[in-house]
Design an enzyme around this catalytic site. Structure first.
Site, short mmCIF file in Angstrom:
data_model
loop_
_atom_site.label_atom_id
_atom_site.label_comp_id
_atom_site.label_asym_id
_atom_site.label_seq_id
_atom_site.Cartn_x
_atom_site.Cartn_y
_atom_site.Cartn_z
N LYS A 1 0.81 -1.20 0.00
CA LYS A 1 0.00 0.00 0.00
C LYS A 1 0.86 1.26 0.00
O LYS A 1 0.40 2.34 -0.35
CB LYS A 1 -0.86 0.03 1.29
CG LYS A 1 -1.85 -1.08 1.42
CD LYS A 1 -2.61 -0.89 2.77
CE LYS A 1 -3.56 -2.03 3.02
NZ LYS A 1 -4.14 -1.95 4.40
N ASP B 1 14.46 -1.21 1.17
CA ASP B 1 15.14 -1.46 2.45
C ASP B 1 16.18 -2.54 2.19
O ASP B 1 17.29 -2.25 1.71
CB ASP B 1 14.08 -1.86 3.47
CG ASP B 1 14.62 -2.02 4.89
OD1 ASP B 1 15.78 -1.65 5.13
OD2 ASP B 1 13.88 -2.50 5.75
N PHE C 1 13.65 3.57 10.97
CA PHE C 1 12.27 3.27 10.61
C PHE C 1 11.50 4.57 10.40
O PHE C 1 11.39 5.39 11.31
CB PHE C 1 11.60 2.42 11.69
CG PHE C 1 10.27 1.88 11.24
CD1 PHE C 1 10.20 0.77 10.41
CD2 PHE C 1 9.09 2.49 11.64
CE1 PHE C 1 8.98 0.27 9.99
CE2 PHE C 1 7.85 2.00 11.22
CZ PHE C 1 7.80 0.89 10.39
N VAL C 2 10.99 4.76 9.18
CA VAL C 2 10.29 6.01 8.87
C VAL C 2 8.82 5.76 8.56
O VAL C 2 8.44 4.66 8.15
CB VAL C 2 10.96 6.76 7.67
CG1 VAL C 2 12.35 7.24 8.05
CG2 VAL C 2 11.01 5.89 6.42
N ARG D 1 0.09 6.72 7.41
CA ARG D 1 0.22 6.78 5.95
C ARG D 1 -0.21 8.13 5.39
O ARG D 1 0.22 8.54 4.33
CB ARG D 1 -0.66 5.70 5.29
CG ARG D 1 -0.21 4.27 5.53
CD ARG D 1 -0.93 3.34 4.56
NE ARG D 1 -0.88 1.95 4.97
CZ ARG D 1 0.12 1.11 4.70
NH1 ARG D 1 1.19 1.55 4.05
NH2 ARG D 1 0.08 -0.15 5.08
N GLU E 1 7.62 2.22 -6.16
CA GLU E 1 7.79 1.61 -4.83
C GLU E 1 7.97 2.72 -3.79
O GLU E 1 8.47 3.79 -4.10
CB GLU E 1 8.99 0.66 -4.89
CG GLU E 1 9.41 -0.01 -3.62
CD GLU E 1 8.40 -0.99 -3.04
OE1 GLU E 1 7.31 -0.52 -2.67
OE2 GLU E 1 8.71 -2.19 -2.93
N ASP E 2 7.58 2.43 -2.55
CA ASP E 2 7.73 3.44 -1.49
C ASP E 2 9.17 3.54 -1.00
O ASP E 2 9.74 4.61 -0.86
CB ASP E 2 6.77 3.18 -0.31
CG ASP E 2 6.86 1.76 0.25
OD1 ASP E 2 7.67 0.95 -0.24
OD2 ASP E 2 6.11 1.46 1.20
#
Ligand code: 5GP
Length: 176
Positions: free
Chosen positions: A41, A101, A150-151, A163, A97-98
């Protein structure tokens, strides 16, 4: 412990960079029609902004993978839970893509989608954590490189929250 948000990338920085990325994509792919495949998502705000910044013919479709299962670290296994509906054979495709990682998700998607014979296959990732990468050359276009933290925000969640934030923030726990 209370969640603490520290802004890392502002709304203004995002708006400017996404427009630049649209120009970079057109400069490389050329003026031909393009299919943007949004990885759900987390990439939905990036897709919305990037698609509107791109000129020419643009189609959008969605794929969803599962790997993180709601946690903060990768389970290592990736699978498709929702596939795209538009036929990508013979078309220029950009995976949207967001964040990259470890790179497991993108490595898997690139391999799977390339078997469907697109005319070209590229990846635009809004964020990238180079220190965490376990694979090489994953994204062709990167919005921002960030440290291994972690963002959340601009599509990225923690347990489905955050979100909707218009900026990117580092999420940490702070004493009350
Ligand atoms: P990878 O397969 O590259 O290890 O992980 C990719 C996915 O993990 C991303 O699409 C995203 O959903 C999630 N992810 C990785 N890092 C972060 C992060 O810092 N914050 C959030 N919210 N999700 C992340």
């Amino acid at each position: 412990m209370k969640p603490h948000l520290e802004v890392l990338i502002t709304e203004e920085q995002i708006a400017q960079r996404v427009k630049e990325m649209a120009s970079e994509i057109r400069a490389e792919v050329g003026p031909e029609p393009l299919i943007l495949l949004c990885v759900l998502k987390g990439a939905f705000p990036f897709l919305a902004d990037l698609s509107r910044a791109l000129d020419g013919d643009v189609r959008v479709d969605f794929v969803q993978t599962s790997s993180y299962a709601g946690g903060r670290s990768s389970s290592g296994a990736v699978r498709i839970v929702k596939d795209h509906e538009i036929d990508i054979t013979g078309h220029h495709v950009v995976i949207v893509e967001d964040i990259v990682d470890t790179g497991l998700t993108l490595a898997y998607l690139r391999e799977l989608l390339s078997t469907r014979q697109p005319k070209s296959l590229r990846v635009a990732s809004f964020l990238s954590k180079p220190e965490a990468h376990q694979h090489e050359n994953l994204a062709d276009f990167i919005g921002f490189e960030i440290p291994k933290k972690f963002v959340v925000g601009y599509g990225l969640d923690d347990g489905e929250l955050y979100r909707n934030l218009p900026y990117v923030a580092v999420l940490s726990e702070s004493a009350p």
